[in-house]
Design a protein around this motif. Structure first.
Motif, PDB file in Angstrom:
ATOM      1  N   HIS A  51     -87.288  35.899  23.410  1.00 41.75           N
ATOM      2  CA  HIS A  51     -86.096  36.738  23.259  1.00 41.75           C
ATOM      3  C   HIS A  51     -86.063  37.500  21.937  1.00 41.75           C
ATOM      4  O   HIS A  51     -85.259  38.410  21.760  1.00 41.75           O
ATOM      5  N   THR A  52     -86.969  37.173  21.042  1.00 48.97           N
ATOM      6  CA  THR A  52     -87.041  37.879  19.763  1.00 48.97           C
ATOM      7  C   THR A  52     -87.987  39.076  19.816  1.00 48.97           C
ATOM      8  O   THR A  52     -88.077  39.829  18.849  1.00 48.97           O
ATOM      9  N   GLN A  53     -88.679  39.255  20.925  1.00 47.04           N
ATOM     10  CA  GLN A  53     -89.664  40.327  21.043  1.00 47.04           C
ATOM     11  C   GLN A  53     -89.011  41.627  21.519  1.00 47.04           C
ATOM     12  O   GLN A  53     -87.920  41.627  22.078  1.00 47.04           O
ATOM     13  N   SER A  54     -89.730  42.715  21.340  1.00 51.82           N
ATOM     14  CA  SER A  54     -89.215  44.023  21.757  1.00 51.82           C
ATOM     15  C   SER A  54     -89.260  44.161  23.278  1.00 51.82           C
ATOM     16  O   SER A  54     -90.019  43.473  23.966  1.00 51.82           O
ATOM     17  N   ARG A  55     -88.463  45.064  23.788  1.00 53.90           N
ATOM     18  CA  ARG A  55     -88.443  45.340  25.221  1.00 53.90           C
ATOM     19  C   ARG A  55     -89.831  45.762  25.697  1.00 53.90           C
ATOM     20  O   ARG A  55     -90.306  45.304  26.720  1.00 53.90           O
ATOM     21  N   GLN A  56     -90.485  46.642  24.948  1.00 56.14           N
ATOM     22  CA  GLN A  56     -91.812  47.125  25.338  1.00 56.14           C
ATOM     23  C   GLN A  56     -92.809  45.965  25.393  1.00 56.14           C
ATOM     24  O   GLN A  56     -93.591  45.859  26.333  1.00 56.14           O
ATOM     25  N   TRP A  57     -92.783  45.098  24.401  1.00 56.09           N
ATOM     26  CA  TRP A  57     -93.701  43.963  24.384  1.00 56.09           C
ATOM     27  C   TRP A  57     -93.427  43.051  25.577  1.00 56.09           C
ATOM     28  O   TRP A  57     -94.363  42.575  26.232  1.00 56.09           O
ATOM     29  N   LEU A  58     -92.164  42.810  25.876  1.00 54.28           N
ATOM     30  CA  LEU A  58     -91.811  41.963  27.021  1.00 54.28           C
ATOM     31  C   LEU A  58     -92.321  42.554  28.326  1.00 54.28           C
ATOM     32  O   LEU A  58     -92.862  41.828  29.168  1.00 54.28           O
ATOM     33  N   MET A  59     -92.178  43.868  28.504  1.00 55.88           N
ATOM     34  CA  MET A  59     -92.642  44.509  29.735  1.00 55.88           C
ATOM     35  C   MET A  59     -94.157  44.390  29.873  1.00 55.88           C
ATOM     36  O   MET A  59     -94.685  44.126  30.961  1.00 55.88           O
ATOM     37  N   GLU A  60     -94.869  44.523  28.765  1.00 59.16           N
ATOM     38  CA  GLU A  60     -96.326  44.364  28.783  1.00 59.16           C
ATOM     39  C   GLU A  60     -96.712  42.923  29.100  1.00 59.16           C
ATOM     40  O   GLU A  60     -97.641  42.673  29.872  1.00 59.16           O
ATOM     41  N   GLU A  61     -96.010  41.977  28.525  1.00 62.08           N
ATOM     42  CA  GLU A  61     -96.269  40.554  28.766  1.00 62.08           C
ATOM     43  C   GLU A  61     -96.008  40.201  30.231  1.00 62.08           C
ATOM     44  O   GLU A  61     -96.795  39.502  30.866  1.00 62.08           O
ATOM     45  N   ILE A  62     -94.910  40.694  30.778  1.00 65.14           N
ATOM     46  CA  ILE A  62     -94.567  40.438  32.171  1.00 65.14           C
ATOM     47  C   ILE A  62     -95.617  41.056  33.089  1.00 65.14           C
ATOM     48  O   ILE A  62     -96.076  40.418  34.039  1.00 65.14           O
ATOM     49  N   GLU A  63     -96.011  42.281  32.803  1.00 67.34           N
ATOM     50  CA  GLU A  63     -97.023  42.959  33.616  1.00 67.34           C
ATOM     51  C   GLU A  63     -98.344  42.172  33.608  1.00 67.34           C
ATOM     52  O   GLU A  63     -98.978  41.996  34.656  1.00 67.34           O
ATOM     53  N   GLU A  64     -98.727  41.688  32.458  1.00 70.15           N
ATOM     54  CA  GLU A  64     -99.955  40.889  32.350  1.00 70.15           C
ATOM     55  C   GLU A  64     -99.843  39.603  33.171  1.00 70.15           C
ATOM     56  O   GLU A  64    -100.779  39.228  33.875  1.00 70.15           O
ATOM     57  N   MET A  65     -98.697  38.951  33.081  1.00 73.32           N
ATOM     58  CA  MET A  65     -98.500  37.722  33.863  1.00 73.32           C
ATOM     59  C   MET A  65     -98.556  38.002  35.357  1.00 73.32           C
ATOM     60  O   MET A  65     -99.136  37.227  36.115  1.00 73.32           O
ATOM     61  N   LEU A  66     -97.954  39.096  35.789  1.00 71.44           N
ATOM     62  CA  LEU A  66     -97.964  39.444  37.207  1.00 71.44           C
ATOM     63  C   LEU A  66     -99.378  39.773  37.683  1.00 71.44           C
ATOM     64  O   LEU A  66     -99.762  39.396  38.795  1.00 71.44           O
ATOM     65  N   GLN A  67    -100.155  40.434  36.849  1.00 72.88           N
ATOM     66  CA  GLN A  67    -101.543  40.730  37.207  1.00 72.88           C
ATOM     67  C   GLN A  67    -102.350  39.443  37.323  1.00 72.88           C
ATOM     68  O   GLN A  67    -103.156  39.294  38.233  1.00 72.88           O
ATOM     69  N   GLN A  68    -102.126  38.504  36.403  1.00 73.49           N
ATOM     70  CA  GLN A  68    -102.825  37.220  36.462  1.00 73.49           C
ATOM     71  C   GLN A  68    -102.412  36.448  37.702  1.00 73.49           C
ATOM     72  O   GLN A  68    -103.238  35.851  38.384  1.00 73.49           O
ATOM     73  N   SER A  69    -101.140  36.469  38.020  1.00 75.11           N
ATOM     74  CA  SER A  69    -100.622  35.781  39.207  1.00 75.11           C
ATOM     75  C   SER A  69    -101.206  36.400  40.467  1.00 75.11           C
ATOM     76  O   SER A  69    -101.592  35.690  41.398  1.00 75.11           O
ATOM     77  N   ASP A  70    -101.305  37.725  40.488  1.00 78.98           N
ATOM     78  CA  ASP A  70    -101.836  38.434  41.643  1.00 78.98           C
ATOM     79  C   ASP A  70    -103.314  38.114  41.841  1.00 78.98           C
ATOM     80  O   ASP A  70    -103.766  37.899  42.969  1.00 78.98           O
ATOM     81  N   SER A  71    -104.078  38.005  40.746  1.00 76.74           N
ATOM     82  CA  SER A  71    -105.506  37.713  40.874  1.00 76.74           C
ATOM     83  C   SER A  71    -105.740  36.264  41.314  1.00 76.74           C
ATOM     84  O   SER A  71    -106.732  35.969  41.967  1.00 76.74           O
ATOM     85  N   LYS A  72    -104.828  35.366  40.998  1.00 72.76           N
ATOM     86  CA  LYS A  72    -104.947  33.967  41.451  1.00 72.76           C
ATOM     87  C   LYS A  72    -104.684  33.853  42.944  1.00 72.76           C
ATOM     88  O   LYS A  72    -105.215  32.983  43.606  1.00 72.76           O
ATOM     89  N   ASP A  73    -103.826  34.749  43.458  1.00 71.05           N
ATOM     90  CA  ASP A  73    -103.467  34.712  44.887  1.00 71.05           C
ATOM     91  C   ASP A  73    -104.579  35.254  45.773  1.00 71.05           C
ATOM     92  O   ASP A  73    -104.549  35.045  46.977  1.00 71.05           O
ATOM     93  N   LYS A  74    -105.528  35.941  45.193  1.00 72.37           N
ATOM     94  CA  LYS A  74    -106.601  36.551  46.003  1.00 72.37           C
ATOM     95  C   LYS A  74    -107.784  35.635  46.137  1.00 72.37           C
ATOM     96  O   LYS A  74    -107.991  34.690  45.574  1.00 72.37           O
TER      97      LYS A  74
END
Length: 74
Positions: A51-74
């Motif tokens: 919660h101390t991070q910037s909005r932009q950093w959070l969006m990048e972190e979330i996007e990275e997590m979603l990409q990792q989650s998506d690659s695990k599902d394949k």
């Protein structure tokens, strides 16, 4: 609900809203995506740091997590 739980809920709602706007998605779809992929748990579990991070950093972190989650599902 404790103050900390309330803060985590507001933070998760903020992240969902910001991701929704950034990706042009429906809020319910983003919430579903976050809960199904584990992003919601990650955001809640790591609230104190995240919660101390910037909005932009959070969006990048979330996007990275979603990409990792998506690659695990394949």
């Amino acid at each position: 609900m404790s103050k900390t739980d309330q803060d985590k809920s507001y933070f998760l709602a903020f992240c969902i809203e910001q991701y929704k706007v950034a990706k042009g998605m429906d809020g319910a779809d983003v919430a579903h995506l976050f809960f199904e992929s584990g992003v919601a748990s990650y955001l809640s579990d790591n609230f104190e740091v995240l919660h101390t991070q910037s909005r932009q950093w959070l969006m990048e972190e979330i996007e990275e997590m979603l990409q990792q989650s998506d690659s695990k599902d394949k």
